[in-house]
Design a protein around this motif. Structure first.
Motif, PDB file in Angstrom:
ATOM      1  N   ASN A   1      31.590  42.479  53.926  1.00  0.00           N
ATOM      2  CA  ASN A   1      31.690  43.794  54.547  1.00  0.00           C
ATOM      3  C   ASN A   1      32.891  44.606  54.069  1.00  0.00           C
ATOM      4  N   GLY A   2      33.215  44.459  52.797  1.00  0.00           N
ATOM      5  CA  GLY A   2      34.186  45.346  52.196  1.00  0.00           C
ATOM      6  C   GLY A   2      35.634  44.956  52.322  1.00  0.00           C
TER       7      GLY A   2
ATOM      8  N   GLY B   1      43.968  39.898  45.284  1.00  0.00           N
ATOM      9  CA  GLY B   1      43.277  39.360  46.449  1.00  0.00           C
ATOM     10  C   GLY B   1      43.852  39.900  47.743  1.00  0.00           C
ATOM     11  N   LEU B   2      45.179  40.023  47.818  1.00  0.00           N
ATOM     12  CA  LEU B   2      45.813  40.561  49.016  1.00  0.00           C
ATOM     13  C   LEU B   2      45.459  42.031  49.211  1.00  0.00           C
ATOM     14  N   ALA B   3      45.331  42.775  48.111  1.00  0.00           N
ATOM     15  CA  ALA B   3      44.953  44.185  48.213  1.00  0.00           C
ATOM     16  C   ALA B   3      43.531  44.329  48.749  1.00  0.00           C
ATOM     17  N   PHE B   4      42.599  43.503  48.241  1.00  0.00           N
ATOM     18  CA  PHE B   4      41.221  43.518  48.734  1.00  0.00           C
ATOM     19  C   PHE B   4      41.182  43.212  50.226  1.00  0.00           C
ATOM     20  N   TYR B   5      42.052  42.306  50.648  1.00  0.00           N
ATOM     21  CA  TYR B   5      42.065  41.808  52.017  1.00  0.00           C
ATOM     22  C   TYR B   5      42.808  42.741  52.975  1.00  0.00           C
ATOM     23  N   LEU B   6      43.925  43.330  52.542  1.00  0.00           N
ATOM     24  CA  LEU B   6      44.825  44.030  53.451  1.00  0.00           C
ATOM     25  C   LEU B   6      44.884  45.547  53.276  1.00  0.00           C
ATOM     26  N   ALA B   7      44.573  46.077  52.093  1.00  0.00           N
ATOM     27  CA  ALA B   7      44.672  47.522  51.878  1.00  0.00           C
ATOM     28  C   ALA B   7      43.399  48.202  52.383  1.00  0.00           C
ATOM     29  N   PRO B   8      43.485  49.058  53.394  1.00  0.00           N
ATOM     30  CA  PRO B   8      42.285  49.678  53.985  1.00  0.00           C
ATOM     31  C   PRO B   8      41.441  50.441  52.959  1.00  0.00           C
ATOM     32  N   ASP B   9      40.167  50.148  52.931  1.00  0.00           N
ATOM     33  CA  ASP B   9      39.225  50.812  52.025  1.00  0.00           C
ATOM     34  C   ASP B   9      38.435  51.829  52.854  1.00  0.00           C
ATOM     35  N   ILE B  10      38.978  53.033  52.980  1.00  0.00           N
ATOM     36  CA  ILE B  10      38.393  54.055  53.838  1.00  0.00           C
ATOM     37  C   ILE B  10      37.019  54.498  53.329  1.00  0.00           C
ATOM     38  N   ASP B  11      36.857  54.588  52.026  1.00  0.00           N
ATOM     39  CA  ASP B  11      35.577  55.035  51.454  1.00  0.00           C
ATOM     40  C   ASP B  11      34.453  54.070  51.807  1.00  0.00           C
TER      41      ASP B  11
ATOM     42  N   ASN C   1      29.676  52.696  55.211  1.00  0.00           N
ATOM     43  CA  ASN C   1      28.974  51.555  55.824  1.00  0.00           C
ATOM     44  C   ASN C   1      29.460  51.302  57.248  1.00  0.00           C
ATOM     45  N   LEU C   2      29.811  52.353  57.975  1.00  0.00           N
ATOM     46  CA  LEU C   2      30.466  52.204  59.271  1.00  0.00           C
ATOM     47  C   LEU C   2      29.652  51.380  60.257  1.00  0.00           C
ATOM     48  N   ILE C   3      28.383  51.693  60.426  1.00  0.00           N
ATOM     49  CA  ILE C   3      27.571  51.013  61.441  1.00  0.00           C
ATOM     50  C   ILE C   3      27.460  49.524  61.130  1.00  0.00           C
TER      51      ILE C   3
ATOM     52  N   PHE D   1      40.760  35.396  44.056  1.00  0.00           N
ATOM     53  CA  PHE D   1      41.010  36.476  43.098  1.00  0.00           C
ATOM     54  C   PHE D   1      41.879  36.026  41.931  1.00  0.00           C
ATOM     55  N   SER D   2      42.560  34.916  42.075  1.00  0.00           N
ATOM     56  CA  SER D   2      43.343  34.401  40.957  1.00  0.00           C
ATOM     57  C   SER D   2      42.444  33.807  39.884  1.00  0.00           C
ATOM     58  N   PHE D   3      41.215  33.466  40.247  1.00  0.00           N
ATOM     59  CA  PHE D   3      40.308  32.827  39.295  1.00  0.00           C
ATOM     60  C   PHE D   3      38.958  33.540  39.228  1.00  0.00           C
ATOM     61  N   GLY D   4      38.926  34.790  39.722  1.00  0.00           N
ATOM     62  CA  GLY D   4      37.688  35.558  39.706  1.00  0.00           C
ATOM     63  C   GLY D   4      37.849  36.756  40.602  1.00  0.00           C
ATOM     64  N   SER D   5      36.803  37.130  41.319  1.00  0.00           N
ATOM     65  CA  SER D   5      36.878  38.252  42.249  1.00  0.00           C
ATOM     66  C   SER D   5      35.665  38.231  43.153  1.00  0.00           C
ATOM     67  N   ILE D   6      35.728  39.091  44.175  1.00  0.00           N
ATOM     68  CA  ILE D   6      34.602  39.265  45.079  1.00  0.00           C
ATOM     69  C   ILE D   6      34.298  40.749  45.150  1.00  0.00           C
ATOM     70  N   GLU D   7      33.050  41.117  44.931  1.00  0.00           N
ATOM     71  CA  GLU D   7      32.670  42.517  45.053  1.00  0.00           C
ATOM     72  C   GLU D   7      32.435  42.849  46.523  1.00  0.00           C
ATOM     73  N   ALA D   8      32.839  44.051  46.931  1.00  0.00           N
ATOM     74  CA  ALA D   8      32.588  44.481  48.298  1.00  0.00           C
ATOM     75  C   ALA D   8      31.098  44.424  48.597  1.00  0.00           C
ATOM     76  N   GLY D   9      30.756  43.790  49.715  1.00  0.00           N
ATOM     77  CA  GLY D   9      29.361  43.669  50.088  1.00  0.00           C
ATOM     78  C   GLY D   9      28.695  42.426  49.551  1.00  0.00           C
ATOM     79  N   SER D  10      29.472  41.538  48.941  1.00  0.00           N
ATOM     80  CA  SER D  10      28.907  40.287  48.449  1.00  0.00           C
ATOM     81  C   SER D  10      29.673  39.126  49.050  1.00  0.00           C
TER      82      SER D  10
END
Length: 488
Positions: free
Chosen positions: A37-38, A204-214, A219-221, A282-291
């Motif tokens: 969920n982003g 990884g910390l940015a994906f986890y902690l930095a708010p993704d307003i867009d 996908n609010l609901i 994230f040190s060995f790959g990444s996660i796309e938002a919504g996956s």
């Protein structure tokens, strides 16, 4: 009636409740739901719901539980009348749903702990496995997450859970969680400190902690629905777990202080788990938002561990944390059903625990052998059951208990509790029911769609088996007194 057990210490109750709340909900499901969920978008909404909805709901469940001094079914019959028993049955059914899939996921954890210690290599060497956890992470999870391997691991996990519950509240649950919860915290802190040193941890910390307003705006609901389900799941509200735990409390305990302590500790451990998982992934790959999905904690981390010099050692430590968390939560869910048999039918705890363990061994088998059924239980039915159960608990406190609810909350409290009692009652009478109804209605279509797709693939004999099971369940409810007498 069999004599009821009780908590030996206040610390024991808090750690047991935190253990129930932490569980796989924080260390397994939280990273999975966050990735689905982003990332940070989910985190912001989740934290808001925990303290605005789940915490007042948790206190409400405490109030009803301590007032009733029984299991969910007995509590509502005692405080209201026999016509209120169905609310208790919602909680019992939700507990059955949750532990049915939870024990399968717990089995995965035990299998990965075993594999991290070299068990996968051993099984492969004797021809009992074709994959290894760190050699081919994706294929390995596919091989052990469904089918005979998942079934065996599930049976081991539910057996361990039953063994702890067998010894009672003070001697079993309290003693176990006094060891497991501190161990979980210490191991997570150590892993987080190590994860921060990895190259790529910042992403990884940015994906986890930095708010993704867009992402949140688009996908609010869906994010709100997922965050609400996770908040209720992670604090164990709506399934009667906290109601049952509170039924063992004395009146000198402050429910507000205990509830707030549990919510804060639980949330802190959940955030700590994210500080471990996302830097490593994230040190060995990444996660796309919504996956993501339920395998993210296994496949992604196993892939990361496979690239580290001491990957198996680190993996063993992480999956040990996960195993302790899984057990601490599973024992609380099983206690709901055991308490029902002890309170309502005077069945000895030992016999009740054995019977309930066998029940979950059977129901979990279905989830272990079908990934579609597992997804239905984990993604849809659990969220709906928790929200429905909590809604019923809160409306009961408002409509039936009324002033008794605030009186119960004030017991053992101080000036702060006195000041917050009336606003709390107003909150659970207005804002929370509206939010919970929104959550239920929002999640119902997806549940019905998933169920329809699942039933569409069921062969004719499957419907026959289902019909027989439903008739058997109906008879079990109608003739429960006779069955209990026979059991004794």
């Amino acid at each position: 009636m069999s004599e009821r057990d009780a908590w030996a210490t206040r610390l024991g109750f808090i750690l047991a409740a935190v253990g129930s709340a932490v569980g796989l909900g924080n260390v397994w499901r939280f990273p999975w739901m966050t990735a689905d969920n982003g990332g940070s978008a989910f985190l912001v909404v989740y934290l808001a719901i925990v303290f605005a909805v789940a915490l007042p709901g948790l206190i409400g469940e405490f109030v009803v539980g301590r007032r009733g001094e029984r299991n969910p079914v007995g509590t509502f019959a005692r405080l209201g009348s026999s016509s209120w028993r169905p609310i208790g049955w919602i909680a019992v059914l939700t507990s059955l749903i949750v532990l049915t899939f939870y024990s399968v996921a717990g089995g995965w954890v035990l299998r990965y702990l075993f594999d991290s210690a070299g068990g996968d290599v051993l099984l492969q060497s004797v021809g009992l496995a074709s994959t290894t956890a760190f050699g081919s992470p994706g294929a390995h999870f596919g091989a052990i997450s469904v089918g005979p391997a998942a079934l065996i691991a599930h049976l081991v996990f539910i057996g361990l859970t039953g063994a702890i519950v067998y010894f009672g509240v003070a001697d079993g649950i309290e003693r176990a969680t006094k060891i497991m919860v501190p161990a979980i915290v210490l191991l997570l802190i150590g892993l987080a400190a190590w994860a921060f040193t990895l190259e790529g941890a910042a992403e990884g910390l940015a994906f986890y902690l930095a708010p993704d307003i867009d992402y949140l705006a688009a996908n609010l609901i869906g994010v709100v629905e997922a965050a609400a389900g996770q908040a209720l799941f992670t604090l164990s509200v709506g399934a009667g777990v906290m109601l049952t735990y509170a039924s063992y409390l004395d009146e000198d305990r402050s429910l507000f202080v205990d509830g707030a302590s549990i919510a804060v500790l639980n949330t802190a451990i959940g955030l700590l788990a994210g500080l471990v998982v996302f830097p490593i992934v994230f040190s060995f790959g990444s996660i796309e938002a919504g996956s993501g999905g339920p395998g993210v904690i296994f496949v992604s981390l196993a892939q990361a561990f496979s690239q580290l010099p001491a990957g198996r050692v680190i993996g063993a430590i992480f999956y040990l944390v996960l195993a302790l968390a899984a057990l601490s939560s599973a024992i609380s869910i099983m206690e709901v059903l055991v308490a029902y048999l002890v309170d309502e039918h005077a069945i000895a705890r030992e016999r009740a625990t054995v019977g309930i363990t066998l029940l979950f061994a059977a129901t979990g088998t279905v989830c272990a052998l079908s990934s579609d059924v597992f997804a239905l239980f984990a993604d849809n039915l659990a969220n709906l059951g928790l929200a429905t159960g909590l809604l019923a608990f809160l409306l009961f406190a408002v409509w039936i208990l009324r002033d008794e609810a605030t009186d119960e909350l004030r017991l053992g409290g101080g000036r702060v509790t006195d000041a917050l009692a009336t606003p709390w009652l107003a909150l659970i009478a207005t804002v929370l029911p509206v939010f919970l109804v929104f959550t239920i209605l929002g999640g119902l279509p997806a549940a019905l769609t998933t169920l329809g797709d699942l039933l569409g693939s069921v062969p004719g004999w499957g419907y026959l088996v289902g019909a027989i099971a439903l008739v058997g369940l109906a008879h079990a409810v109608v003739f429960r007194t006779e069955i209990a007498a026979f059991a004794n």
